[in-house]
Scaffold this motif. Sequence first.
Motif, short mmCIF file in Angstrom:
data_model
loop_
_atom_site.label_atom_id
_atom_site.label_comp_id
_atom_site.label_asym_id
_atom_site.label_seq_id
_atom_site.Cartn_x
_atom_site.Cartn_y
_atom_site.Cartn_z
N ILE A 274 -14.30 10.35 2.69
CA ILE A 274 -14.91 9.33 3.35
C ILE A 274 -14.19 8.43 4.45
O ILE A 274 -14.83 7.57 5.08
N ILE A 275 -12.83 8.86 4.57
CA ILE A 275 -11.96 8.22 5.48
C ILE A 275 -12.59 8.49 6.83
O ILE A 275 -12.75 9.53 7.41
N HIS A 276 -12.41 7.26 7.79
CA HIS A 276 -12.82 7.41 9.04
C HIS A 276 -14.36 7.55 9.48
O HIS A 276 -14.90 7.94 10.41
N GLU A 277 -15.01 7.62 8.18
CA GLU A 277 -16.66 7.81 8.33
C GLU A 277 -17.32 6.50 8.61
O GLU A 277 -16.75 5.46 7.94
N PRO A 278 -18.34 6.44 9.13
CA PRO A 278 -19.27 5.04 9.36
C PRO A 278 -19.47 4.69 7.86
O PRO A 278 -20.12 5.43 7.10
N PHE A 279 -19.22 3.57 7.88
CA PHE A 279 -19.74 2.75 6.52
C PHE A 279 -21.17 2.95 6.28
O PHE A 279 -21.56 3.03 5.20
N GLY A 280 -21.97 2.51 7.24
CA GLY A 280 -23.47 2.85 7.14
C GLY A 280 -24.09 4.14 6.67
O GLY A 280 -24.90 4.20 5.99
N LYS A 281 -23.38 5.08 7.29
CA LYS A 281 -23.76 6.69 6.82
C LYS A 281 -23.28 6.82 5.48
O LYS A 281 -24.34 7.19 4.73
N ILE A 282 -21.85 6.36 4.95
CA ILE A 282 -21.77 6.99 3.82
C ILE A 282 -22.58 6.18 2.70
O ILE A 282 -22.88 6.63 1.62
N PHE A 283 -22.77 4.76 2.96
CA PHE A 283 -23.70 4.10 1.91
C PHE A 283 -24.94 3.90 2.38
O PHE A 283 -25.79 2.77 2.06
N SER A 284 -25.65 4.78 3.01
CA SER A 284 -26.86 4.73 3.28
C SER A 284 -28.03 4.65 2.22
O SER A 284 -28.96 3.77 2.55
N GLN A 285 -27.84 4.96 1.21
CA GLN A 285 -28.69 4.97 0.18
C GLN A 285 -28.40 3.48 -0.64
O GLN A 285 -29.38 3.07 -1.51
N TYR A 286 -27.54 2.90 -0.38
CA TYR A 286 -27.24 1.44 -1.02
C TYR A 286 -27.63 0.34 0.18
O TYR A 286 -26.65 -0.24 0.59
N ASP A 287 -28.86 0.06 0.30
CA ASP A 287 -29.26 -0.71 1.16
C ASP A 287 -28.81 -2.35 1.07
O ASP A 287 -28.61 -3.00 2.04
N LYS A 288 -28.84 -2.49 -0.31
CA LYS A 288 -28.30 -3.97 -0.78
C LYS A 288 -26.97 -4.06 -0.20
O LYS A 288 -26.69 -5.11 0.26
N LEU A 289 -26.04 -3.07 -0.47
CA LEU A 289 -24.66 -3.49 0.00
C LEU A 289 -24.48 -3.36 1.49
O LEU A 289 -23.87 -4.39 2.21
N THR A 290 -25.06 -2.28 2.51
CA THR A 290 -25.04 -2.42 3.77
C THR A 290 -25.61 -3.83 4.38
O THR A 290 -24.97 -4.33 5.11
N SER A 291 -26.65 -4.21 3.78
CA SER A 291 -27.31 -5.63 4.08
C SER A 291 -26.45 -6.51 4.06
O SER A 291 -26.24 -7.52 4.85
N ALA A 292 -25.79 -6.66 2.91
CA ALA A 292 -24.62 -7.84 2.42
C ALA A 292 -23.48 -7.88 3.65
O ALA A 292 -23.06 -8.80 3.64
N LEU A 293 -23.05 -6.65 3.89
CA LEU A 293 -22.01 -6.70 4.78
C LEU A 293 -22.58 -7.15 6.01
O LEU A 293 -22.00 -8.05 6.87
N SER A 294 -23.73 -6.70 6.51
CA SER A 294 -24.20 -7.09 7.84
C SER A 294 -24.43 -8.62 8.00
O SER A 294 -24.34 -9.07 8.96
N ASN A 295 -24.74 -9.29 6.61
CA ASN A 295 -25.24 -10.57 6.72
C ASN A 295 -24.06 -11.43 6.37
O ASN A 295 -24.29 -12.62 6.13
N ASN A 296 -22.91 -11.02 6.25
CA ASN A 296 -21.59 -11.60 5.81
C ASN A 296 -21.76 -12.34 4.52
O ASN A 296 -21.36 -13.61 4.55
N LEU A 297 -22.42 -11.79 3.48
CA LEU A 297 -22.59 -12.38 2.38
C LEU A 297 -20.93 -12.27 1.51
O LEU A 297 -20.47 -11.24 1.71
N ALA A 298 -20.67 -13.06 0.42
CA ALA A 298 -19.63 -13.25 -0.13
C ALA A 298 -19.60 -12.10 -1.37
O ALA A 298 -18.44 -11.50 -1.65
N SER A 299 -20.58 -12.02 -1.80
CA SER A 299 -20.63 -11.10 -3.07
C SER A 299 -22.19 -10.92 -3.38
O SER A 299 -22.98 -11.60 -2.94
N ILE A 300 -22.17 -9.70 -4.13
CA ILE A 300 -23.45 -9.04 -4.57
C ILE A 300 -23.19 -8.46 -5.79
O ILE A 300 -22.03 -8.11 -6.28
N GLN A 301 -24.42 -8.17 -6.63
CA GLN A 301 -24.33 -7.29 -7.71
C GLN A 301 -25.05 -6.04 -7.43
O GLN A 301 -26.14 -5.94 -6.84
#
Length: 605
Positions: A274-301
């Motif tokens: 996964i090195i050098h791959e786009p984060f959004g592509k690799i974690f596309s099935q984890y919407d909660k995680l990609t959304s947290a990163l784009s919204n600058n959240l401090a933490s999620i479960q």
Amino acid sequence: MTNHLTTNSLIHFLTVLAAFVTISLLWKFRKSKEVKFLIYLQFFVAIWAFSYAMEFSYFDLNTKILWSKISYIGIAFLAVCYFLFTTAFSQKRNIINKKTISWLLIIPVITIALVFTNEKHLLIWPEVTLDIDNNIAYYSHGIGFWFFWIYSETLLILGLFNLLNSIFNFPAFYKNQIGTLVIASLIPIIGNLMYLTNINPYPGFDWTPVSFVLTGIIIALGVVRFRMFDVVPLARTKLFEIMNDGVLVINAEGSIEDCNSAVYSIFNWQNKSIIHEPFGKIFSQYDKLTSALSNNLASIQLEVNQENKRNLYHVRISPVYRNKNLSGNILLFHDITSIIEAEEKLKSINKKLMNEIEKRENLIEDLDAFAHTVAHDLRNSLSSIFSASEIMDELIKQNDKNLLSELSNLINHSANKSIQITQELLLLATTEKTGIERIPLNMAHIYNESKKQFNNLFKNSNISITEPEEWPQALGYAPWIEVVWTNYISNAIKYGGTPPVIEVGADVLYNGNIRFWIKDNGKGLTIQQQKMLFKNFVRLEPEKADGYGLGLSIVKKIIEKLDGSVGVESNGNGEGSKFYFILPAVSQKIFSIGKFDPKTEIISN
């Protein structure tokens, strides 16, 4: 064969000494793969330099050739060690395994065999001449040598590529270190080219072993003085790679710069890079995680399901700044599955405990209500029995048969009341604990058995009762359902009109369940009275009928124990009351001929 210590020999003996000094400097870092291969490199350089020194110590050609052959024990493995060193440093650890190393060693081993048997085929040195004045042997090179040389140079170039590639893969902090390694790596390549091309201030003298030692000294000083491998690879190996928590590094452009092996384990990506791959592509099935990163959240479960197993992670997102500008984010995945499961289990236990407490509180309330409701009447019944038994002694002496008969009836009535309350309480208690198996019911037989208990009333009273010709089949437990019908029939008689007019029936509900009911012609029940029904020790009209208010509460407990429900329909305007209980049908696909009534949700017979 005479041995002399020449200047050339002295230089190479010093080279051997420098190689072992380098090894001693690196020895305490030997647990790192990178340093381990660097130590091997210096050891083989020492063999080459020592053999070369011995070659310059002798003047006869045969001895020089012998030591030159021995030198290949060191020469053959240098390029392999260098390639493995750079591969480990650039974190391509999946390449380094026993199979790969075995393949890399095939050509060096063949080359050593060709060197020691050169006289038979001349593939390494077709011709060797001796310059007596300078005490230097000149070797012409055959196809075997050039094949080995190309192989070695290829490995050296691949090693340089590993280092150059690391400049783009590693954070900027390490680029100076990598640059130092690249410069140090060029020294032996240049030294070897000087020897082969004769662009050499000292013709015939091979500077390659000396230059390899210089490379080792530079790297060793970087390790010792500048802590070159403190983070890459030593600390990274010790901390980053062995962490149970997953660590993911994302740059400002949203690409994955680095991650540890725990990330691959968490998401089951052992066979994926996964090195050098786009984060959004690799974690596309984890919407909660990609959304947290784009919204600058401090933490999620985050919930990750792998191989039918649910794992829960607390993901902490930490931004990384350089010169007050965002340069990326670090994501830390901490496994909290056991904590959450423990919390859920604790909640379940607490819920069960609260239910048990509620049951105990209800039991206490029931006992308290029973004590207040029953104690007086039960005491009167027992007092009547006791008093009557004392009077009977006197009446027996007086032979007053009429009064004896009256007292006997009184005792019988009082005893029956006591037995009734005892039986009701016993049934009330046992329905909570008894485990039963639900089977198809012969409801006509059960109903008739309950009705037999009131035969005398039916004979001596003008009671009218209408019953169904056919009964739908439901699931339940016959002895308990008999008690239900007994209570319902008793209530219909007690609280019905004068004379009682009773109607009994059964309906198949739209969902396949069966509703059994009994309707009287009494004055009916108000909404407030209906709310009080099916509770322990409640009698709406105690002056009208004997009892202790246990009957309907027992009915409710029985039917609920059988996965059913109870209820009453009444307007309280003199049109009577309709008591019913609902049980599961033998087959949920039962349908009867009739019309569907959306108001009552039943199919009427």
